[in-house]
Design a protein around this motif. Structure first.
Motif, PDB file in Angstrom:
ATOM      1  N   VAL A 102       3.407 -62.309 -37.705  1.00  0.00           N
ATOM      2  CA  VAL A 102       2.082 -61.686 -37.803  1.00  0.00           C
ATOM      3  C   VAL A 102       2.291 -60.317 -38.440  1.00  0.00           C
ATOM      4  O   VAL A 102       2.789 -59.387 -37.797  1.00  0.00           O
ATOM      5  N   GLY A 103       1.958 -60.206 -39.728  1.00  0.00           N
ATOM      6  CA  GLY A 103       2.113 -58.946 -40.434  1.00  0.00           C
ATOM      7  C   GLY A 103       0.994 -57.992 -40.084  1.00  0.00           C
ATOM      8  O   GLY A 103      -0.156 -58.201 -40.484  1.00  0.00           O
ATOM      9  N   LEU A 104       1.294 -56.958 -39.327  1.00  0.00           N
ATOM     10  CA  LEU A 104       0.270 -56.031 -38.854  1.00  0.00           C
ATOM     11  C   LEU A 104      -0.105 -55.011 -39.926  1.00  0.00           C
ATOM     12  O   LEU A 104       0.736 -54.593 -40.720  1.00  0.00           O
ATOM     13  N   ASP A 105      -1.364 -54.625 -39.944  1.00  0.00           N
ATOM     14  CA  ASP A 105      -1.812 -53.569 -40.839  1.00  0.00           C
ATOM     15  C   ASP A 105      -1.120 -52.260 -40.464  1.00  0.00           C
ATOM     16  O   ASP A 105      -0.800 -52.015 -39.295  1.00  0.00           O
ATOM     17  N   ALA A 106      -0.912 -51.422 -41.443  1.00  0.00           N
ATOM     18  CA  ALA A 106      -0.209 -50.158 -41.209  1.00  0.00           C
ATOM     19  C   ALA A 106      -0.918 -49.295 -40.169  1.00  0.00           C
ATOM     20  O   ALA A 106      -0.273 -48.575 -39.401  1.00  0.00           O
ATOM     21  N   GLY A 107      -2.238 -49.365 -40.120  1.00  0.00           N
ATOM     22  CA  GLY A 107      -2.990 -48.548 -39.171  1.00  0.00           C
ATOM     23  C   GLY A 107      -3.204 -49.195 -37.821  1.00  0.00           C
ATOM     24  O   GLY A 107      -3.861 -48.614 -36.943  1.00  0.00           O
ATOM     25  N   ASP A 108      -2.704 -50.395 -37.634  1.00  0.00           N
ATOM     26  CA  ASP A 108      -2.862 -51.104 -36.364  1.00  0.00           C
ATOM     27  C   ASP A 108      -2.039 -50.404 -35.286  1.00  0.00           C
ATOM     28  O   ASP A 108      -0.831 -50.207 -35.448  1.00  0.00           O
ATOM     29  N   PRO A 109      -2.642 -49.998 -34.160  1.00  0.00           N
ATOM     30  CA  PRO A 109      -1.877 -49.306 -33.107  1.00  0.00           C
ATOM     31  C   PRO A 109      -0.743 -50.152 -32.537  1.00  0.00           C
ATOM     32  O   PRO A 109       0.255 -49.610 -32.061  1.00  0.00           O
ATOM     33  N   VAL A 110      -0.888 -51.484 -32.590  1.00  0.00           N
ATOM     34  CA  VAL A 110       0.174 -52.358 -32.076  1.00  0.00           C
ATOM     35  C   VAL A 110       1.429 -52.236 -32.933  1.00  0.00           C
ATOM     36  O   VAL A 110       2.540 -52.504 -32.474  1.00  0.00           O
ATOM     37  N   ALA A 111       1.258 -51.787 -34.192  1.00  0.00           N
ATOM     38  CA  ALA A 111       2.419 -51.588 -35.065  1.00  0.00           C
ATOM     39  C   ALA A 111       3.300 -50.443 -34.588  1.00  0.00           C
ATOM     40  O   ALA A 111       4.397 -50.257 -35.107  1.00  0.00           O
ATOM     41  N   GLN A 112       2.820 -49.682 -33.612  1.00  0.00           N
ATOM     42  CA  GLN A 112       3.604 -48.592 -33.045  1.00  0.00           C
ATOM     43  C   GLN A 112       4.232 -48.982 -31.704  1.00  0.00           C
ATOM     44  O   GLN A 112       4.821 -48.141 -31.028  1.00  0.00           O
ATOM     45  N   GLU A 113       4.107 -50.270 -31.341  1.00  0.00           N
ATOM     46  CA  GLU A 113       4.590 -50.707 -30.032  1.00  0.00           C
ATOM     47  C   GLU A 113       5.840 -51.569 -30.150  1.00  0.00           C
ATOM     48  O   GLU A 113       6.144 -52.126 -31.202  1.00  0.00           O
TER      49      GLU A 113
END
Length: 465
Positions: A102-113
């Motif tokens: 699942v390629g997350l958007d750069a601004g997705d907060p889950v991308a920081q988890e």
């Protein structure tokens, strides 16, 4: 905590409940050890779990991709979330039929988890956290050492919480890939994790402790102060592993789910009546919390393939012929908990010398073990009568009378006399409030010099608030 992140959604869902989630702060080296322990348990277990992971950035996934190829062979399905980067989807592991990215958007907060969620038919486990912001680090600034990076979150074996988090993660995946989310939901529904079967949970906990200790031994940190800080963070999580295991064992016992908490409060009251020093009371409290781990027949060192001889070499006051209680064997790997392991090991000794495992008699039995044996038995007898129509006074009297029948035989007669005083107080209205322990990383810091003869850190008193 980032708005819209999985961590924030968990916190919001529990904010106004009777069991709000309490998060801790973890160093990266601790999280690496935890995740590797849980991942390697997948490789050795036959549970074929559903695994949901988040790597912050695709490059971190690519560093672990070969490892995840092996994990995929032992899992029913793996879903990996990360900010997509070059090679993210092209790696051979990404092409496996039971691995979905699942390629997350750069601004997705889950991308920081950073997540690892495991739902197995035999156990549940998860690590979920997000890195501290520059503002969170404060005046000390962002650390220059990668191992000293800090993350805010939690790890747990608790089935309901793991399943709930998996549902939140799947709902987030649905925004990117509805079909995958539907498949993950179906896989989850087919997996019915047991609440806390000790034979499974003990193996997981043993592996976690082994890996945390290995991570502690292998640290290469520039300064002694930095190493001490990281060491303490690892030790605190070793203790948490045992406490979480004990908590789940109580939860799984539908007939006596408050055993540990009630024995703790009784032990503290008895200790006060005996005028025990503060360090001994704290040690007794911890032993009471963990006193039910001894049925863990499979709680062995998974790295050595069995119980290491060093456990017996380090066992204080225990004859070489003394078969150690399995759950306590793992506790003995931790220098700070050897005294607690000793207490738990000898709680089944009898005052007349006919008990196990060493046949100790009278004052040869550690005082805390004698206290624990009596109070665990008393608590069990009181709990057995709670559903009856008897009054509180009658329940206490009958439970005490049955304990008295075993004084000078099974129990220390002087301790039975002390329990009698406590029961008199309870019958006259003395209230001993029962509180559940809070599991968060910051409260399990132990004094580095503590052993069977020295004090445990005052911070361990934060079990109950």
């Amino acid at each position: 905590m980032l708005e819209g992140s999985i961590l924030q959604q968990m916190e919001a869902a529990h904010r106004h409940t009777t069991r709000p989630i309490r998060f801790g702060v973890y160093y990266k080296n601790t999280l690496v050890a935890l995740c590797h322990a849980l991942e390697d348990h997948i490789l050795t277990d036959d549970g074929t779990p559903l695994v949901i992971a988040a790597f912050q950035q695709g490059k971190w996934y690519l560093q672990e991709a070969e490892r995840y190829a092996d994990i995929a062979q032992c899992s029913c399905q793996i879903a990996i979330m990360a900010a997509a980067e070059s090679g993210f989807a092209e790696h051979p592991t990404s092409q496996l039929p039971n691995v979905d990215l699942v390629g997350l958007d750069a601004g997705d907060p889950v991308a920081q988890e950073w997540h690892l969620i495991i739902l197995s038919p035999k156990y549940t486990a998860m690590v979920i956290c997000q890195e501290l912001s520059e503002a969170d680090y404060g005046s000390v600034g962002v650390p220059t050492s990668d191992l000293e990076r800090k993350f805010y979150g939690l790890w747990t074996f608790e089935p309901e919480l793991v399943q709930e988090t998996a549902e939140i993660a799947i709902a987030h995946i649905k925004k990117y890939n509805p079909e995958l989310a539907e498949k993950l939901t179906a896989d989850k529904q087919q997996i019915v994790p047991s609440m806390a079967r000790s034979e499974n949970l003990g193996a997981v906990v043993s592996r976690v402790v082994d890996y945390l200790q290995t991570g502690q031994d292998n640290l290469s940190i520039p300064t002694a102060l930095q190493k001490q800080t990281l060491d303490r963070n690892l030790v605190s999580n070793e203790i948490q592993a045992f406490l979480r295991m004990a908590q789940l064992m109580d939860m799984a016992d539908i007939n006596n789910p408050m055993a540990a908490a009630e024995v703790v409060v009784l032990a503290e009251a008895i200790a006060q009546l005996l005028d025990l020093p503060a360090w001994q009371i704290k040690r007794l409290r911890l032993a009471a919390l963990l006193h039910r781990i001894d049925p863990l027949q499979k709680a062995e060192s998974v790295l050595t393939g069995g119980i290491s001889t060093r456990y017996q070499e380090d066992a204080p006051s225990c004859p070489l012929t003394c078969p150690l209680v399995p759950g306590a064997q793992v506790l003995r790997t931790m220098p700070r908990l050897r005294a607690v392991a000793q207490i738990i090991t000898h709680q089944s000794e009898w005052w007349n010398g006919t008990g196990e495992p060493a046949g100790l008699a009278g004052d040869e039995i550690p005082l805390e073990s004698r206290i624990l044996a009596l109070l665990a038995d008393f608590q069990w007898r009181v709990n057995e009568r709670k559903s009856s129509n008897q009054s509180r006074e009658q329940i206490f009297t009958q439970a005490l009378d049955e304990c008295k029948q075993q004084q000078s035989n099974r129990f220390d007669p002087k301790l039975v006399d002390t329990l009698t005083l406590l029961v008199m107080g309870l019958q006259q209205g003395l209230d001993l409030p029962i509180m559940t322990p809070k599991f968060s990383a910051g409260i399990w810091i132990l004094d580095s010099q503590w052993d069977s003869h020295s004090k445990i850190s005052e911070q361990i008193g934060s079990y109950f608030t």
